[in-house]
Scaffold this motif. Structure first.
Motif, mmCIF file in Angstrom:
data_model
loop_
_atom_site.group_PDB
_atom_site.id
_atom_site.type_symbol
_atom_site.label_atom_id
_atom_site.label_comp_id
_atom_site.label_asym_id
_atom_site.label_seq_id
_atom_site.Cartn_x
_atom_site.Cartn_y
_atom_site.Cartn_z
ATOM 1 N N ALA A 179 0.823 -1.211 0.000
ATOM 2 C CA ALA A 179 0.000 0.000 0.000
ATOM 3 C C ALA A 179 0.855 1.259 0.000
ATOM 4 N N GLN A 180 1.987 1.242 0.685
ATOM 5 C CA GLN A 180 2.855 2.428 0.754
ATOM 6 C C GLN A 180 3.418 2.786 -0.614
ATOM 7 N N SER A 181 3.893 1.789 -1.360
ATOM 8 C CA SER A 181 4.466 2.069 -2.683
ATOM 9 C C SER A 181 3.378 2.533 -3.658
ATOM 10 N N ILE A 182 2.186 1.972 -3.544
ATOM 11 C CA ILE A 182 1.076 2.410 -4.398
ATOM 12 C C ILE A 182 0.661 3.825 -4.018
ATOM 13 N N GLN A 183 0.692 4.150 -2.729
ATOM 14 C CA GLN A 183 0.387 5.505 -2.256
ATOM 15 C C GLN A 183 1.330 6.505 -2.941
ATOM 16 N N VAL A 226 -4.128 5.081 0.594
ATOM 17 C CA VAL A 226 -4.291 3.738 0.038
ATOM 18 C C VAL A 226 -4.290 2.765 1.203
ATOM 19 N N GLU A 227 -5.326 1.927 1.260
ATOM 20 C CA GLU A 227 -5.422 0.952 2.345
ATOM 21 C C GLU A 227 -5.118 -0.462 1.880
ATOM 22 N N LYS A 228 -5.569 -0.805 0.674
ATOM 23 C CA LYS A 228 -5.267 -2.116 0.091
ATOM 24 C C LYS A 228 -5.123 -1.946 -1.411
ATOM 25 N N ALA A 229 -4.286 -2.777 -2.013
ATOM 26 C CA ALA A 229 -4.106 -2.744 -3.457
ATOM 27 C C ALA A 229 -3.801 -4.156 -3.952
ATOM 28 N N TYR A 230 -4.355 -4.484 -5.105
ATOM 29 C CA TYR A 230 -4.146 -5.799 -5.702
ATOM 30 C C TYR A 230 -3.720 -5.614 -7.149
ATOM 31 N N LEU A 290 -4.178 -2.585 -11.654
ATOM 32 C CA LEU A 290 -4.296 -2.501 -10.201
ATOM 33 C C LEU A 290 -5.736 -2.241 -9.799
ATOM 34 N N LEU A 291 -6.145 -2.815 -8.683
ATOM 35 C CA LEU A 291 -7.381 -2.458 -7.997
ATOM 36 C C LEU A 291 -6.936 -1.852 -6.679
#
Length: 124
Positions: free
Chosen positions: A16-20, A33-37, A43-44
């Motif tokens: 989540a940190q890198s997606i943030q 960002v709390e969750k990412a897939y 990405l979701l």
């Protein structure tokens, strides 16, 4: 889950940190960002305010579509798991104002269940 799972169409939970940091230009003040897939290159992303679908297009993935869906706009969603002969599972999300659902295909029941659980957690 690793790179091989992503290439096969299995969703893998992303950091989540890198997606943030990657989506910092899209996020509102106080949004996190709390969750990412990740599914292959797409990405979701579940934030504390909305669902962001990131669709990387083209050979290089340089062209990117960002679809932002406020949780209040999710009318319903469904999950279809794999069977004996059908090896793909499918997640469908109906959004207010659209006749057709948004559809994502997965190759693994476990990964689609994780995404479905996250969608239930944020949209309900």
């Amino acid at each position: 889950m690793g790179l091989l799972d992503g290439l096969l169409g299995n969703a893998s939970e992303s950091d989540a940190q890198s997606i943030q940091q990657e989506l910092t230009h899209l996020l509102a003040d106080g949004e996190r960002v709390e969750k990412a897939y990740a599914v292959i290159r797409d990405l979701l992303v579940f934030t504390n305010k909305r669902l962001i679908l990131v669709d990387k297009q083209g050979v290089t993935g340089k062209k990117v579509e960002y679809l932002s869906i406020p949780y209040r706009s999710v009318e319903r969603f469904s999950m279809e798991t794999t069977g004996h002969f059908d090896l793909e599972s499918e997640l469908k999300i109906w959004v207010r104002g659209q006749a057709d659902p948004i559809s994502k295909t997965f190759r693994d029941d476990n990964s689609i269940r994780d995404v479905n659980r996250a969608l239930a957690e944020y949209a309900l």
